[in-house]
Scaffold this motif. Structure first.
Motif, PDB file in Angstrom:
ATOM      1  N   ILE A  24     -41.481  26.352 -17.400  1.00 26.22           N
ATOM      2  CA  ILE A  24     -40.702  27.440 -17.985  1.00 26.22           C
ATOM      3  C   ILE A  24     -39.278  27.019 -18.355  1.00 26.22           C
ATOM      4  O   ILE A  24     -38.574  27.765 -19.041  1.00 26.22           O
ATOM      5  CB  ILE A  24     -40.681  28.687 -17.074  1.00 26.22           C
ATOM      6  CG1 ILE A  24     -40.141  28.358 -15.686  1.00 26.22           C
ATOM      7  CG2 ILE A  24     -42.078  29.278 -16.972  1.00 26.22           C
ATOM      8  CD1 ILE A  24     -40.116  29.566 -14.748  1.00 26.22           C
ATOM      9  N   ASP A  25     -38.859  25.835 -17.920  1.00 25.43           N
ATOM     10  CA  ASP A  25     -37.568  25.291 -18.335  1.00 25.43           C
ATOM     11  C   ASP A  25     -37.737  24.162 -19.351  1.00 25.43           C
ATOM     12  O   ASP A  25     -36.766  23.567 -19.794  1.00 25.43           O
ATOM     13  CB  ASP A  25     -36.793  24.751 -17.128  1.00 25.43           C
ATOM     14  CG  ASP A  25     -36.249  25.857 -16.245  1.00 25.43           C
ATOM     15  OD1 ASP A  25     -36.137  27.002 -16.733  1.00 25.43           O
ATOM     16  OD2 ASP A  25     -35.956  25.588 -15.067  1.00 25.43           O
ATOM     17  N   GLY A  26     -38.990  23.880 -19.719  1.00 24.00           N
ATOM     18  CA  GLY A  26     -39.305  22.656 -20.457  1.00 24.00           C
ATOM     19  C   GLY A  26     -38.646  22.486 -21.801  1.00 24.00           C
ATOM     20  O   GLY A  26     -38.146  21.413 -22.114  1.00 24.00           O
ATOM     21  N   TYR A  27     -38.642  23.500 -22.622  1.00 25.18           N
ATOM     22  CA  TYR A  27     -38.059  23.371 -23.959  1.00 25.18           C
ATOM     23  C   TYR A  27     -36.583  23.769 -23.980  1.00 25.18           C
ATOM     24  O   TYR A  27     -35.780  23.148 -24.662  1.00 25.18           O
ATOM     25  CB  TYR A  27     -38.809  24.257 -24.953  1.00 25.18           C
ATOM     26  CG  TYR A  27     -40.239  23.850 -25.212  1.00 25.18           C
ATOM     27  CD1 TYR A  27     -40.555  22.551 -25.615  1.00 25.18           C
ATOM     28  CD2 TYR A  27     -41.281  24.761 -25.069  1.00 25.18           C
ATOM     29  CE1 TYR A  27     -41.858  22.181 -25.860  1.00 25.18           C
ATOM     30  CE2 TYR A  27     -42.593  24.404 -25.316  1.00 25.18           C
ATOM     31  CZ  TYR A  27     -42.886  23.115 -25.716  1.00 25.18           C
ATOM     32  OH  TYR A  27     -44.181  22.757 -25.957  1.00 25.18           O
ATOM     33  N   ARG A  28     -36.261  24.793 -23.241  1.00 28.08           N
ATOM     34  CA  ARG A  28     -34.954  25.432 -23.418  1.00 28.08           C
ATOM     35  C   ARG A  28     -33.843  24.815 -22.577  1.00 28.08           C
ATOM     36  O   ARG A  28     -32.659  24.902 -22.938  1.00 28.08           O
ATOM     37  CB  ARG A  28     -35.062  26.926 -23.102  1.00 28.08           C
ATOM     38  CG  ARG A  28     -35.440  27.251 -21.667  1.00 28.08           C
ATOM     39  CD  ARG A  28     -35.932  28.680 -21.480  1.00 28.08           C
ATOM     40  NE  ARG A  28     -36.152  28.988 -20.075  1.00 28.08           N
ATOM     41  CZ  ARG A  28     -35.324  29.689 -19.326  1.00 28.08           C
ATOM     42  NH1 ARG A  28     -34.213  30.172 -19.850  1.00 28.08           N
ATOM     43  NH2 ARG A  28     -35.600  29.917 -18.054  1.00 28.08           N
ATOM     44  N   LEU A  29     -34.199  24.191 -21.437  1.00 27.84           N
ATOM     45  CA  LEU A  29     -33.156  23.672 -20.551  1.00 27.84           C
ATOM     46  C   LEU A  29     -33.322  22.197 -20.211  1.00 27.84           C
ATOM     47  O   LEU A  29     -32.340  21.500 -20.028  1.00 27.84           O
ATOM     48  CB  LEU A  29     -33.139  24.474 -19.229  1.00 27.84           C
ATOM     49  CG  LEU A  29     -32.742  25.951 -19.334  1.00 27.84           C
ATOM     50  CD1 LEU A  29     -32.925  26.634 -17.994  1.00 27.84           C
ATOM     51  CD2 LEU A  29     -31.308  26.082 -19.815  1.00 27.84           C
ATOM     52  N   SER A  30     -34.548  21.747 -20.095  1.00 29.97           N
ATOM     53  CA  SER A  30     -34.783  20.424 -19.518  1.00 29.97           C
ATOM     54  C   SER A  30     -35.595  19.510 -20.423  1.00 29.97           C
ATOM     55  O   SER A  30     -36.533  18.850 -19.979  1.00 29.97           O
ATOM     56  CB  SER A  30     -35.478  20.571 -18.157  1.00 29.97           C
ATOM     57  OG  SER A  30     -34.685  21.339 -17.277  1.00 29.97           O
ATOM     58  N   SER A  31     -35.257  19.466 -21.692  1.00 31.66           N
ATOM     59  CA  SER A  31     -35.862  18.504 -22.605  1.00 31.66           C
ATOM     60  C   SER A  31     -34.811  17.476 -22.995  1.00 31.66           C
ATOM     61  O   SER A  31     -33.708  17.835 -23.427  1.00 31.66           O
ATOM     62  CB  SER A  31     -36.401  19.204 -23.864  1.00 31.66           C
ATOM     63  OG  SER A  31     -37.613  19.859 -23.596  1.00 31.66           O
ATOM     64  N   TYR A  32     -35.172  16.219 -22.820  1.00 32.49           N
ATOM     65  CA  TYR A  32     -34.237  15.144 -23.124  1.00 32.49           C
ATOM     66  C   TYR A  32     -34.802  14.258 -24.233  1.00 32.49           C
ATOM     67  O   TYR A  32     -36.008  14.212 -24.458  1.00 32.49           O
ATOM     68  CB  TYR A  32     -33.946  14.307 -21.865  1.00 32.49           C
ATOM     69  CG  TYR A  32     -33.073  15.046 -20.895  1.00 32.49           C
ATOM     70  CD1 TYR A  32     -31.699  14.871 -20.900  1.00 32.49           C
ATOM     71  CD2 TYR A  32     -33.626  15.950 -19.985  1.00 32.49           C
ATOM     72  CE1 TYR A  32     -30.887  15.569 -20.029  1.00 32.49           C
ATOM     73  CE2 TYR A  32     -32.829  16.651 -19.101  1.00 32.49           C
ATOM     74  CZ  TYR A  32     -31.455  16.456 -19.126  1.00 32.49           C
ATOM     75  OH  TYR A  32     -30.664  17.171 -18.255  1.00 32.49           O
ATOM     76  N   TYR A  33     -33.901  13.539 -24.885  1.00 30.88           N
ATOM     77  CA  TYR A  33     -34.278  12.693 -26.009  1.00 30.88           C
ATOM     78  C   TYR A  33     -33.529  11.380 -25.893  1.00 30.88           C
ATOM     79  O   TYR A  33     -32.464  11.307 -25.271  1.00 30.88           O
ATOM     80  CB  TYR A  33     -33.944  13.383 -27.337  1.00 30.88           C
ATOM     81  CG  TYR A  33     -34.431  14.808 -27.387  1.00 30.88           C
ATOM     82  CD1 TYR A  33     -35.726  15.113 -27.791  1.00 30.88           C
ATOM     83  CD2 TYR A  33     -33.604  15.861 -27.000  1.00 30.88           C
ATOM     84  CE1 TYR A  33     -36.188  16.417 -27.805  1.00 30.88           C
ATOM     85  CE2 TYR A  33     -34.053  17.171 -27.016  1.00 30.88           C
ATOM     86  CZ  TYR A  33     -35.349  17.441 -27.410  1.00 30.88           C
ATOM     87  OH  TYR A  33     -35.800  18.735 -27.416  1.00 30.88           O
ATOM     88  N   HIS A  34     -34.084  10.328 -26.492  1.00 34.40           N
ATOM     89  CA  HIS A  34     -33.398   9.045 -26.453  1.00 34.40           C
ATOM     90  C   HIS A  34     -33.706   8.262 -27.729  1.00 34.40           C
ATOM     91  O   HIS A  34     -34.670   8.557 -28.438  1.00 34.40           O
ATOM     92  CB  HIS A  34     -33.816   8.234 -25.226  1.00 34.40           C
ATOM     93  CG  HIS A  34     -35.253   7.770 -25.263  1.00 34.40           C
ATOM     94  ND1 HIS A  34     -36.311   8.579 -24.913  1.00 34.40           N
ATOM     95  CD2 HIS A  34     -35.798   6.572 -25.631  1.00 34.40           C
ATOM     96  CE1 HIS A  34     -37.448   7.910 -25.043  1.00 34.40           C
ATOM     97  NE2 HIS A  34     -37.176   6.703 -25.482  1.00 34.40           N
ATOM     98  N   LYS A  35     -32.889   7.268 -27.978  1.00 32.61           N
ATOM     99  CA  LYS A  35     -33.040   6.464 -29.194  1.00 32.61           C
ATOM    100  C   LYS A  35     -32.666   5.020 -28.879  1.00 32.61           C
ATOM    101  O   LYS A  35     -31.644   4.756 -28.243  1.00 32.61           O
ATOM    102  CB  LYS A  35     -32.140   7.012 -30.302  1.00 32.61           C
ATOM    103  CG  LYS A  35     -32.216   6.242 -31.612  1.00 32.61           C
ATOM    104  CD  LYS A  35     -31.258   6.833 -32.625  1.00 32.61           C
ATOM    105  CE  LYS A  35     -31.188   5.948 -33.869  1.00 32.61           C
ATOM    106  NZ  LYS A  35     -30.701   4.580 -33.541  1.00 32.61           N
ATOM    107  N   ASP A  36     -33.527   4.094 -29.303  1.00 24.36           N
ATOM    108  CA  ASP A  36     -33.244   2.672 -29.158  1.00 24.36           C
ATOM    109  C   ASP A  36     -32.252   2.229 -30.228  1.00 24.36           C
ATOM    110  O   ASP A  36     -31.968   2.952 -31.188  1.00 24.36           O
ATOM    111  CB  ASP A  36     -34.532   1.847 -29.278  1.00 24.36           C
ATOM    112  CG  ASP A  36     -35.475   2.092 -28.116  1.00 24.36           C
ATOM    113  OD1 ASP A  36     -34.989   2.164 -26.978  1.00 24.36           O
ATOM    114  OD2 ASP A  36     -36.687   2.229 -28.357  1.00 24.36           O
ATOM    115  N   ASN A  37     -31.763   1.022 -30.069  1.00 24.68           N
ATOM    116  CA  ASN A  37     -30.935   0.413 -31.103  1.00 24.68           C
ATOM    117  C   ASN A  37     -31.709   0.353 -32.415  1.00 24.68           C
ATOM    118  O   ASN A  37     -32.924   0.142 -32.424  1.00 24.68           O
ATOM    119  CB  ASN A  37     -30.519  -0.986 -30.664  1.00 24.68           C
ATOM    120  CG  ASN A  37     -29.539  -1.624 -31.621  1.00 24.68           C
ATOM    121  OD1 ASN A  37     -29.915  -2.051 -32.707  1.00 24.68           O
ATOM    122  ND2 ASN A  37     -28.285  -1.699 -31.205  1.00 24.68           N
ATOM    123  N   ASN A  38     -31.036   0.558 -33.517  1.00 24.11           N
ATOM    124  CA  ASN A  38     -31.691   0.582 -34.825  1.00 24.11           C
ATOM    125  C   ASN A  38     -32.515  -0.663 -35.113  1.00 24.11           C
ATOM    126  O   ASN A  38     -33.520  -0.610 -35.822  1.00 24.11           O
ATOM    127  CB  ASN A  38     -30.662   0.774 -35.941  1.00 24.11           C
ATOM    128  CG  ASN A  38     -30.209   2.218 -36.059  1.00 24.11           C
ATOM    129  OD1 ASN A  38     -30.800   3.105 -35.462  1.00 24.11           O
ATOM    130  ND2 ASN A  38     -29.150   2.437 -36.824  1.00 24.11           N
TER     131      ASN A  38
END
Length: 276
Positions: A24-38
């Motif tokens: 119930i917190d998955g989309y709105r509070l506790s979703s993280y994202y990351h990106k590698d070096n180009n």
């Protein structure tokens, strides 16, 4: 379009975990994202997943116990609408989502694999269960925001398993697609020929040194492979089986739960091991 900027596979897998667990917190509070070096990968990836204490029916608000709804469709503060829009308005993303779910259901999301993982985790904490509830005597008592509070630990496990099974049944009606082509799955859940060999491991849990007792025919050669729960190879040995019982030393493994596979000409035998 947006697919030039994100890894859709990672977003689908991330969403699938939120939906399967009804976090119930998955989309709105506790979703993280990351990106590698180009130079490695320029696309944004979803994850790592985090904060799943209010999931798998473990909540008494936002319809947390309901197995038959999409988490992305709930009207709640801060719920991003684009998770739902990608699925409903992008036909390619929609089909990719269904096919990844269909394939995962045959492997890592099969009920046999999920139940095995739950039982493995239970085995890992087996010796500490009584100490935990002696220190925190909450069995059978309401603790915010639990929807269920069974009187015994075994009933807690049964409640979890029952909820997940019902959730999978509903998601199957929404996502299973027999037209989807298969893709490779991790080794420890691959659909390989199972044989009649039995293997027993002791002590289990261990510090990395243990004995294996089996009815594998003496004089045969076997490949012994240990993988973690993500399917990554952690140990491999080719061994000539000369006795029904033999010792293994895998002290290089970190503490955790693993799958041990023994493969010979007759097929594959699998057992779980716990390293302390």
């Amino acid at each position: 379009g947006y697919k030039s900027f994100i890894s859709t596979k990672s977003f689908i897998d991330h969403s699938m975990m939120v939906e399967l667990s009804r976090n119930i917190d998955g989309y709105r509070l506790s979703s993280y994202y990351h990106k590698d070096n180009n130079t490695k990968d320029a696309k944004l990836k979803a994850g790592p997943i985090w904060d799943y204490n209010l999931s798998f029916g473990n909540g008494d608000y936002l319809q947390a116990t309901d197995c038959n709804v999409w988490q992305w469709g709930l009207v709640c503060p801060g719920n991003p609408v684009w998770w739902q829009l990608m699925y409903e308005r992008d036909s390619v993303y929609h089909q990719d989502y269904k096919c990844r779910y269909t394939n995962w259901r045959k492997s890592v999301l099969s009920w046999n694999n999920i139940e095995h993982m739950i039982d493995s985790f239970e085995q890992t904490v087996h010796y500490d269960i009584n100490k935990n509830f002696k220190r925190w005597p909450i069995l059978g008592q309401y603790t915010w925001p639990n929807a269920y509070y069974p009187p015994t630990y075994s009933q807690e496990i049964d409640t979890l398993k029952n909820w997940i099974q019902h959730r999978l049944q509903w998601m199957d009606t929404q996502l299973l697609d027999t037209s989807c082509a298969p893709f490779p799955v991790p080794n420890f859940v691959a659909n390989q020929k199972q044989n009649s060999n039995t293997i027993n491991i002791y002590p289990n849990p261990s510090k990395g040194s243990f004995s294996i007792s089996s009815n594998i025919k003496a004089g045969t050669t076997a490949i012994i492979n240990i993988v973690d729960l993500a399917g990554r190879d952690c140990y491999t040995e080719i061994k000539n089986i000369s006795n029904s019982t033999f010792d293994m030393n895998a002290n290089s493994l970190k503490a955790g739960i693993y799958m041990l596979r023994i493969q010979n000409k007759d097929g594959v035998s699998v057992a779980k091991i716990v390293i302390e």
